[in-house]
Design an enzyme around this catalytic site. Structure first.
Site, PDB file in Angstrom:
ATOM      1  N   THR A  17       0.791  -1.339   0.018  1.00 23.81           N
ATOM      2  CA  THR A  17      -0.084   0.146  -0.220  1.00 23.81           C
ATOM      3  C   THR A  17       0.814   1.318  -0.134  1.00 23.81           C
ATOM      4  O   THR A  17       0.602   2.166  -0.713  1.00 23.81           O
ATOM      5  CB  THR A  17      -0.815   0.076   1.208  1.00 23.81           C
ATOM      6  N   ARG A  21       7.777  -2.423   2.494  1.00 23.77           N
ATOM      7  CA  ARG A  21       7.903  -2.674   4.072  1.00 23.77           C
ATOM      8  C   ARG A  21       8.257  -4.193   4.618  1.00 23.77           C
ATOM      9  O   ARG A  21       7.344  -5.082   4.204  1.00 23.77           O
ATOM     10  CB  ARG A  21       6.422  -2.204   4.650  1.00 23.77           C
ATOM     11  N   SER A 111       6.714   3.446   8.591  1.00 20.90           N
ATOM     12  CA  SER A 111       5.851   4.370   8.743  1.00 20.90           C
ATOM     13  C   SER A 111       5.250   3.934  10.392  1.00 20.90           C
ATOM     14  O   SER A 111       5.785   3.966  11.373  1.00 20.90           O
ATOM     15  CB  SER A 111       4.363   4.039   7.905  1.00 20.90           C
ATOM     16  N   HIS A 112       4.006   3.439  10.580  1.00 24.74           N
ATOM     17  CA  HIS A 112       3.389   3.068  11.921  1.00 24.74           C
ATOM     18  C   HIS A 112       3.583   1.904  12.548  1.00 24.74           C
ATOM     19  O   HIS A 112       3.240   1.473  13.659  1.00 24.74           O
ATOM     20  CB  HIS A 112       1.721   3.286  12.032  1.00 24.74           C
ATOM     21  N   ASP A 275       2.241   9.212  14.300  1.00 22.65           N
ATOM     22  CA  ASP A 275       2.871   7.915  14.086  1.00 22.65           C
ATOM     23  C   ASP A 275       4.428   8.048  13.825  1.00 22.65           C
ATOM     24  O   ASP A 275       4.987   9.077  13.973  1.00 22.65           O
ATOM     25  CB  ASP A 275       2.110   6.959  12.957  1.00 22.65           C
ATOM     26  N   ASP A 277       6.263   8.268  11.153  1.00 23.25           N
ATOM     27  CA  ASP A 277       7.048   9.047  10.001  1.00 23.25           C
ATOM     28  C   ASP A 277       6.067  10.421  10.068  1.00 23.25           C
ATOM     29  O   ASP A 277       6.284  11.229   9.224  1.00 23.25           O
ATOM     30  CB  ASP A 277       7.030   8.479   8.791  1.00 23.25           C
ATOM     31  N   ASP A 279       2.876  11.030   9.406  1.00 23.69           N
ATOM     32  CA  ASP A 279       1.903  11.304   8.642  1.00 23.69           C
ATOM     33  C   ASP A 279       0.360  10.903   9.216  1.00 23.69           C
ATOM     34  O   ASP A 279      -0.780  11.532   8.761  1.00 23.69           O
ATOM     35  CB  ASP A 279       1.899  10.407   7.171  1.00 23.69           C
ATOM     36  N   ARG A 280       0.155  10.198  10.219  1.00 21.75           N
ATOM     37  CA  ARG A 280      -0.848   9.701  10.755  1.00 21.75           C
ATOM     38  C   ARG A 280      -1.329  10.479  12.102  1.00 21.75           C
ATOM     39  O   ARG A 280      -0.086  11.126  12.602  1.00 21.75           O
ATOM     40  CB  ARG A 280      -1.032   8.473  11.271  1.00 21.75           C
ATOM     41  N   GLU A 361      -8.601   8.991   5.480  1.00 17.94           N
ATOM     42  CA  GLU A 361      -8.692   7.637   5.701  1.00 17.94           C
ATOM     43  C   GLU A 361      -9.062   7.145   7.026  1.00 17.94           C
ATOM     44  O   GLU A 361      -8.681   7.811   8.217  1.00 17.94           O
ATOM     45  CB  GLU A 361      -7.592   7.007   5.214  1.00 17.94           C
ATOM     46  N   GLU A 362     -10.034   5.642   7.289  1.00 17.41           N
ATOM     47  CA  GLU A 362      -9.954   5.337   8.762  1.00 17.41           C
ATOM     48  C   GLU A 362      -8.894   5.132   9.551  1.00 17.41           C
ATOM     49  O   GLU A 362      -8.820   4.889  10.479  1.00 17.41           O
ATOM     50  CB  GLU A 362     -10.881   4.340   8.552  1.00 17.41           C
ATOM     51  N   SER A 363      -7.704   4.800   8.772  1.00 18.63           N
ATOM     52  CA  SER A 363      -6.426   4.304   9.475  1.00 18.63           C
ATOM     53  C   SER A 363      -5.605   5.468   9.955  1.00 18.63           C
ATOM     54  O   SER A 363      -4.406   5.745  10.063  1.00 18.63           O
ATOM     55  CB  SER A 363      -5.587   3.550   8.311  1.00 18.63           C
ATOM     56  N   LYS A 374      -0.487  12.155   3.571  1.00 14.71           N
ATOM     57  CA  LYS A 374      -1.406  12.767   4.978  1.00 14.71           C
ATOM     58  C   LYS A 374      -0.372  13.482   5.954  1.00 14.71           C
ATOM     59  O   LYS A 374       0.863  13.240   5.672  1.00 14.71           O
ATOM     60  CB  LYS A 374      -2.016  11.591   5.533  1.00 14.71           C
ATOM     61  N   ARG A 493      -8.568  -7.366   7.458  1.00 16.50           N
ATOM     62  CA  ARG A 493      -9.615  -6.008   8.146  1.00 16.50           C
ATOM     63  C   ARG A 493     -10.755  -6.002   7.809  1.00 16.50           C
ATOM     64  O   ARG A 493     -11.325  -6.218   6.662  1.00 16.50           O
ATOM     65  CB  ARG A 493      -8.674  -4.671   7.597  1.00 16.50           C
TER      66      ARG A 493
HETATM   67  C1  G16 Z   1      -0.121   3.507   4.720  1.00 11.95           C
HETATM   68  C2  G16 Z   1      -1.005   4.230   3.204  1.00 11.95           C
HETATM   69  C3  G16 Z   1      -2.476   4.651   3.802  1.00 11.95           C
HETATM   70  C4  G16 Z   1      -3.305   3.257   4.148  1.00 11.95           C
HETATM   71  C5  G16 Z   1      -2.340   2.662   5.320  1.00 11.95           C
HETATM   72  C6  G16 Z   1      -3.154   1.467   5.673  1.00 11.95           C
HETATM   73  O1  G16 Z   1      -0.192   4.089   5.435  1.00 11.95           O
HETATM   74  O2  G16 Z   1      -0.113   5.415   2.902  1.00 11.95           O
HETATM   75  O3  G16 Z   1      -2.721   5.274   2.532  1.00 11.95           O
HETATM   76  O4  G16 Z   1      -4.681   3.882   4.623  1.00 11.95           O
HETATM   77  O5  G16 Z   1      -1.419   2.343   4.733  1.00 11.95           O
HETATM   78  O6  G16 Z   1      -2.958   0.366   4.728  1.00 11.95           O
HETATM   79  P1  G16 Z   1      -3.401  -1.032   5.096  1.00 11.95           P
HETATM   80  O7  G16 Z   1      -4.694  -1.223   5.349  1.00 11.95           O
HETATM   81  O8  G16 Z   1      -3.165  -1.899   3.408  1.00 11.95           O
HETATM   82  O9  G16 Z   1      -2.478  -1.887   5.998  1.00 11.95           O
HETATM   83  P2  G16 Z   1       1.250   4.603   6.255  1.00 11.95           P
HETATM   84  O10 G16 Z   1       0.748   5.347   7.501  1.00 11.95           O
HETATM   85  O11 G16 Z   1       1.458   3.161   6.862  1.00 11.95           O
HETATM   86  O12 G16 Z   1       1.959   4.914   5.109  1.00 11.95           O
END
Ligand code: G16
Length: 538
Positions: A17, A21, A111-112, A275, A277, A279-280, A361-363, A374, A493
């Site tokens: 996504t 990672r 990221s997170h 988070d 990096d 962005d969250r 986004e919900e995340s 973000k 999910r």
């Molecule tokens: C990344 C993407 C987001 C996405 C999230 C969750 O976030 O940039 O757009 O909503 O992953 O993805 P998944 O549900 O596929 O695990 P981040 O903050 O990890 O870069």
């Protein structure tokens, strides 16, 4: 001198996504990182180009950034702009890419996801748009990783990244910049800093949890030094390679210490976390949590209070799995509204073509077209600006929002660590069943439409499928997706949304309980995974 190093492919370098990672131990295998970076260079032809690089400071950041600089120089890059000591948050990096009209950038982050020798590492690759590369590019990069035979690297000592300024690395220019300065300027151009300053001067209190990750220094500068929040308002503010053992995902489960503070009797007026990096975001009031889906809806509804948006916004977009709360706001304001697959990259075309200004986004992600990622601190400043201008509390703003727009009770249930083949079979089985589910009744719900979600990008006409959605006649929804950010195994999910017009003060868990039972049954979750319940609920 340029070394040409012989190498052999790794078969697992397909981006998910948001970039690549993987476990730190996987990325630190011989040539693993180098193979991936060379594959990117093979696709983008970097000769004579300029890129931005930085990372969230996690374990392996220091080593990876040295390799990246030496490989960039060997591959003909003209200039690299790097954050001091190798630090840049994801939103700050997007800003530098756009502000300097560079050709793209690399953020070294998972990221997170947790960090450290047993945690995760990752690489996000952005193009000149300031947003992460498209699926077309990432597919080409994957092809390269499968055929790679050699990579190029400059044979030099490690480069010092602690002093601001320009240095030459072979023929390449390397500029070490202050990672915070430009970001602060951008925020000052969007938000009413003097109103927020007054708010703090009048005794308003906040607790921001940087989770030992990259936003600590940004938050200290903005909230404490510039806006005057009391010293100590920012906690866990020193970035650490293993985030001090924290899982830097700002939600009710992983930011537990902050949640405990905000739900205690002497809670500050406002709480937030970012988070790994940056962005969250998570937003909290006194004994009150704002769900990310409501967050996007509330920010959109209040755009006119913010100097940077007071002349109007184009429209708004959400990922399909995010609740429909923002759709009702878009309708009321008569602005464009779009639903995209999960992944911030899907918002980029909509922003570039001026179809949308806001997205989320919900995340726990929200942002605007000020950059193409973000932005955690942006969301926090947005709330502070709203609170400063209205004089209301977080809870008041949110409850008034529900009164006006009805409430989407929303929860996400994550079933972690499922073997990939079992998870794929579960989704396939569900997909085959979809036609037979239409118009069936399940307890108090009637299914209006059960389908695979397909997104047709209005700009480049590409088509992407992502997840399965079950839409109920009353506006409630069940969504199933496999995560694209797991570093090993699969995460299923299940997103549940119960639309409610009258009962606005219930607990989300009670309200989605019936939907959860339906979801477990339809997808045969227990039978196929052995799991009676979700591992994480957010
Ligand atoms: C990344 C993407 C987001 C996405 C999230 C969750 O976030 O940039 O757009 O909503 O992953 O993805 P998944 O549900 O596929 O695990 P981040 O903050 O990890 O870069």
């Amino acid at each position: 001198m340029i070394d040409i190093v012989k190498t052999t492919p790794y078969d697992d370098q397909k981006m998910g996504t948001a970039g690549l990672r993987r476990k730190s131990q996987v990325v630190s295998q011989p040539n693993y990182f180098e193979n991936f970076v060379q594959s990117i260079f093979n696709v983008i032809n970097p000769t004579g180009k300029t890129y931005v690089i930085g990372g969230d400071g996690r374990f392996y950041n220091e080593i990876a950034i040295q390799k990246l600089i030496k490989m960039a120089a060997a591959n003909g890059v003209k200039k690299l702009i790097v954050g001091q000591n190798g630090y840049l948050s994801t939103p700050a990096s997007s800003n530098i890419i756009l502000k300097n009209h560079t050709d793209g950038g690399f953020v070294l982050t998972a990221s997170h996801n947790p960090g450290g020798p047993n945690g995760d590492f990752g690489i996000k690759f952005a193009t000149e748009t300031g947003g992460q590369c498209s699926n077309t590019i990432s597919n080409k990069i994957f092809e390269q990783t499968q055929n790679i035979t050699e990579y190029k690297i400059l044979r030099i000592d490690d480069i010092k990244l602690d002093t601001l300024g320009i240095q030459k690395i072979g023929d390449m220019t390397l500029e070490v910049i202050d990672p915070i300065k430009d970001y602060v300027l951008m925020m000052q151009n969007i938000f009413d800093f003097s109103a927020i300053k007054k708010l703090f001067a009048n005794g308003f209190t906040m607790c921001f949890d940087a989770m030992n990750a990259v936003t600590g220094p940004y938050a200290i500068e903005i909230f404490e030094n510039i806006l005057g929040a009391t010293r100590g308002s920012v906690r866990n503010s020193t970035p650490k390679p293993d985030f001090g053992g924290l899982h830097p995902d700002p939600n009710l489960v992983y930011a537990k210490d902050l949640v405990d503070i905000m739900f205690s009797d002497n809670a500050p007026d406002f709480g937030a976390a970012n988070d790994g990096d940056g962005d969250r975001n998570m937003i909290l009031g006194k004994k009150f949590f704002v769900s990310p889906s409501d967050n996007l809806a509330i920010l959109t509804d209040n755009y006119a209070l913010i100097p940077g948006y007071k002349n109007g916004i184009y429209g708004v977009a959400k990922s399909m799995a995010t609740s429909t709360a923002v759709a009702r706001v878009a309708e009321a304001h008569k602005i464009g509204y779009y639903e995209v697959p999960t992944g911030w990259k899907y918002f980029v075309n909509l922003m570039d073509s001026k179809r949308i200004t806001f997205c989320g986004e919900e995340s726990f992600g929200a942002g605007s077209s000020h950059i193409r990622e973000k932005d955690g601190i942006w969301a926090v400043l947005f709330w502070l600006n709203i609170l400063a201008v209205t004089g209301k509390s977080v809870e008041q703003i949110t409850r008034e929002h529900w009164q006006k727009y009805n409430r989407s009770y929303y929860l996400r249930f994550d079933f972690d660590g499922i073997p990939t083949d079992i998870a794929n079979d579960l989704m396939q089985n569900l997909e085959q069943k979809l036609p037979s589910l239409n118009n069936t009744i399940h307890g108090s719900f009637k299914i209006r439409l059960a389908e695979v979600f397909t997104y047709n990008d209005p700009v480049d006409n590409s088509s992407t499928t992502n997840g399965i959605r079950i839409l109920m006649e009353d506006g409630s929804r069940i969504v199933f997706r496999l995560s694209g950010t797991s570093s090993s195994g699969a995460t299923l999910r299940v997103y549940l949304e119960k639309l409610e017009k009258n009962n606005l003060n219930a607990t989300p868990r009670d309200m989605v309980d019936e939907l959860l039972k339906i979801a477990m049954e339809i997808a045969e979750i227990e039978k196929r995974t052995g799991k009676k319940q979700a591992d994480i609920i957010t």
